[in-house]
Design a protein around this motif. Structure first.
Motif, PDB file in Angstrom:
ATOM      1  N   GLY A   1      -0.602   7.338   8.392  1.00 59.60           N
ATOM      2  CA  GLY A   1      -0.838   7.980   7.100  1.00 59.60           C
ATOM      3  C   GLY A   1      -0.351   7.128   5.945  1.00 59.60           C
ATOM      4  O   GLY A   1      -1.025   7.002   4.914  1.00 59.60           O
ATOM      5  N   ALA A   2       0.815   6.536   6.102  1.00 54.15           N
ATOM      6  CA  ALA A   2       1.357   5.682   5.046  1.00 54.15           C
ATOM      7  C   ALA A   2       0.462   4.462   4.832  1.00 54.15           C
ATOM      8  O   ALA A   2       0.204   4.064   3.690  1.00 54.15           O
ATOM      9  CB  ALA A   2       2.774   5.249   5.398  1.00 54.15           C
ATOM     10  N   LEU A   3      -0.027   3.884   5.906  1.00 57.20           N
ATOM     11  CA  LEU A   3      -0.934   2.745   5.774  1.00 57.20           C
ATOM     12  C   LEU A   3      -2.247   3.154   5.109  1.00 57.20           C
ATOM     13  O   LEU A   3      -2.796   2.406   4.289  1.00 57.20           O
ATOM     14  CB  LEU A   3      -1.205   2.118   7.139  1.00 57.20           C
ATOM     15  CG  LEU A   3      -0.035   1.360   7.762  1.00 57.20           C
ATOM     16  CD1 LEU A   3      -0.383   0.924   9.176  1.00 57.20           C
ATOM     17  CD2 LEU A   3       0.357   0.169   6.916  1.00 57.20           C
ATOM     18  N   ALA A   4      -2.746   4.345   5.428  1.00 50.85           N
ATOM     19  CA  ALA A   4      -3.982   4.825   4.808  1.00 50.85           C
ATOM     20  C   ALA A   4      -3.787   5.042   3.316  1.00 50.85           C
ATOM     21  O   ALA A   4      -4.659   4.700   2.501  1.00 50.85           O
ATOM     22  CB  ALA A   4      -4.444   6.105   5.491  1.00 50.85           C
ATOM     23  N   VAL A   5      -2.649   5.601   2.926  1.00 49.27           N
ATOM     24  CA  VAL A   5      -2.365   5.821   1.503  1.00 49.27           C
ATOM     25  C   VAL A   5      -2.257   4.485   0.778  1.00 49.27           C
ATOM     26  O   VAL A   5      -2.817   4.307  -0.317  1.00 49.27           O
ATOM     27  CB  VAL A   5      -1.066   6.653   1.330  1.00 49.27           C
ATOM     28  CG1 VAL A   5      -0.590   6.651  -0.105  1.00 49.27           C
ATOM     29  CG2 VAL A   5      -1.292   8.069   1.817  1.00 49.27           C
ATOM     30  N   LEU A   6      -1.551   3.532   1.367  1.00 49.94           N
ATOM     31  CA  LEU A   6      -1.425   2.219   0.741  1.00 49.94           C
ATOM     32  C   LEU A   6      -2.775   1.520   0.635  1.00 49.94           C
ATOM     33  O   LEU A   6      -3.080   0.884  -0.377  1.00 49.94           O
ATOM     34  CB  LEU A   6      -0.446   1.341   1.523  1.00 49.94           C
ATOM     35  CG  LEU A   6       1.029   1.719   1.384  1.00 49.94           C
ATOM     36  CD1 LEU A   6       1.872   0.871   2.331  1.00 49.94           C
ATOM     37  CD2 LEU A   6       1.494   1.541  -0.037  1.00 49.94           C
ATOM     38  N   TYR A   7      -3.592   1.649   1.656  1.00 47.22           N
ATOM     39  CA  TYR A   7      -4.909   1.026   1.597  1.00 47.22           C
ATOM     40  C   TYR A   7      -5.759   1.673   0.506  1.00 47.22           C
ATOM     41  O   TYR A   7      -6.451   0.986  -0.234  1.00 47.22           O
ATOM     42  CB  TYR A   7      -5.614   1.147   2.953  1.00 47.22           C
ATOM     43  CG  TYR A   7      -7.003   0.552   2.933  1.00 47.22           C
ATOM     44  CD1 TYR A   7      -7.185  -0.823   2.957  1.00 47.22           C
ATOM     45  CD2 TYR A   7      -8.139   1.363   2.871  1.00 47.22           C
ATOM     46  CE1 TYR A   7      -8.441  -1.381   2.920  1.00 47.22           C
ATOM     47  CE2 TYR A   7      -9.401   0.814   2.829  1.00 47.22           C
ATOM     48  CZ  TYR A   7      -9.555  -0.560   2.860  1.00 47.22           C
ATOM     49  OH  TYR A   7     -10.810  -1.105   2.818  1.00 47.22           O
TER      50      TYR A   7
ATOM     51  N   ALA B   1       3.948   7.840  14.906  1.00 52.83           N
ATOM     52  CA  ALA B   1       2.716   7.056  14.788  1.00 52.83           C
ATOM     53  C   ALA B   1       1.809   7.620  13.705  1.00 52.83           C
ATOM     54  O   ALA B   1       1.193   6.870  12.943  1.00 52.83           O
ATOM     55  CB  ALA B   1       1.993   7.026  16.130  1.00 52.83           C
ATOM     56  N   LEU B   2       1.725   8.950  13.611  1.00 53.79           N
ATOM     57  CA  LEU B   2       0.898   9.570  12.568  1.00 53.79           C
ATOM     58  C   LEU B   2       1.449   9.303  11.172  1.00 53.79           C
ATOM     59  O   LEU B   2       0.687   9.074  10.229  1.00 53.79           O
ATOM     60  CB  LEU B   2       0.772  11.071  12.819  1.00 53.79           C
ATOM     61  CG  LEU B   2      -0.071  11.463  14.029  1.00 53.79           C
ATOM     62  CD1 LEU B   2      -0.010  12.971  14.249  1.00 53.79           C
ATOM     63  CD2 LEU B   2      -1.503  11.010  13.852  1.00 53.79           C
ATOM     64  N   VAL B   3       2.764   9.316  11.020  1.00 56.54           N
ATOM     65  CA  VAL B   3       3.375   9.024   9.721  1.00 56.54           C
ATOM     66  C   VAL B   3       3.077   7.585   9.309  1.00 56.54           C
ATOM     67  O   VAL B   3       2.708   7.314   8.164  1.00 56.54           O
ATOM     68  CB  VAL B   3       4.903   9.296   9.770  1.00 56.54           C
ATOM     69  CG1 VAL B   3       5.601   8.711   8.555  1.00 56.54           C
ATOM     70  CG2 VAL B   3       5.166  10.783   9.870  1.00 56.54           C
ATOM     71  N   ILE B   4       3.207   6.672  10.228  1.00 58.36           N
ATOM     72  CA  ILE B   4       2.924   5.269   9.927  1.00 58.36           C
ATOM     73  C   ILE B   4       1.452   5.085   9.574  1.00 58.36           C
ATOM     74  O   ILE B   4       1.111   4.412   8.597  1.00 58.36           O
ATOM     75  CB  ILE B   4       3.339   4.367  11.111  1.00 58.36           C
ATOM     76  CG1 ILE B   4       4.852   4.352  11.246  1.00 58.36           C
ATOM     77  CG2 ILE B   4       2.809   2.948  10.934  1.00 58.36           C
ATOM     78  CD1 ILE B   4       5.354   3.696  12.507  1.00 58.36           C
TER      79      ILE B   4
END
Length: 78
Positions: free
Chosen positions: A62-68, A57-60
């Motif tokens: 984090g990836a969404l935060a980076v993309l945003y 869940a943290l990886v997902i």
């Protein structure tokens, strides 16, 4: 009228027998469960599964935060 009473009586007796048999079986299962020492998964494997799901869940997130962060200006139109 007698056949209706006979059918009702037979149904009531059958229901009582089935209920009694089910109750006896459940009591036997409860006694076996109380005597058994192993009650399911070990705590170590449970902790590993929980930690893996949290990490995923943290990886997902984090990836969404980076993309945003990367596409924030394109999303807002600035």
């Amino acid at each position: 009228m007698k056949t209706i009473r006979d059918a009702t009586t037979k149904a009531a007796v059958s229901l009582a027998i089935v209920t009694s048999a089910a109750r006896e079986r459940l009591d036997a299962i409860r006694q076996e469960a109380d005597q058994a020492s192993d009650r399911g998964d070990g705590p170590i494997s449970t902790v590993i599964i929980i930690m893996a799901s949290i990490a995923g869940a943290l990886v997902i997130a984090g990836a969404l935060a980076v993309l945003y962060g990367k596409y924030a200006t394109k999303l807002t139109g600035e």
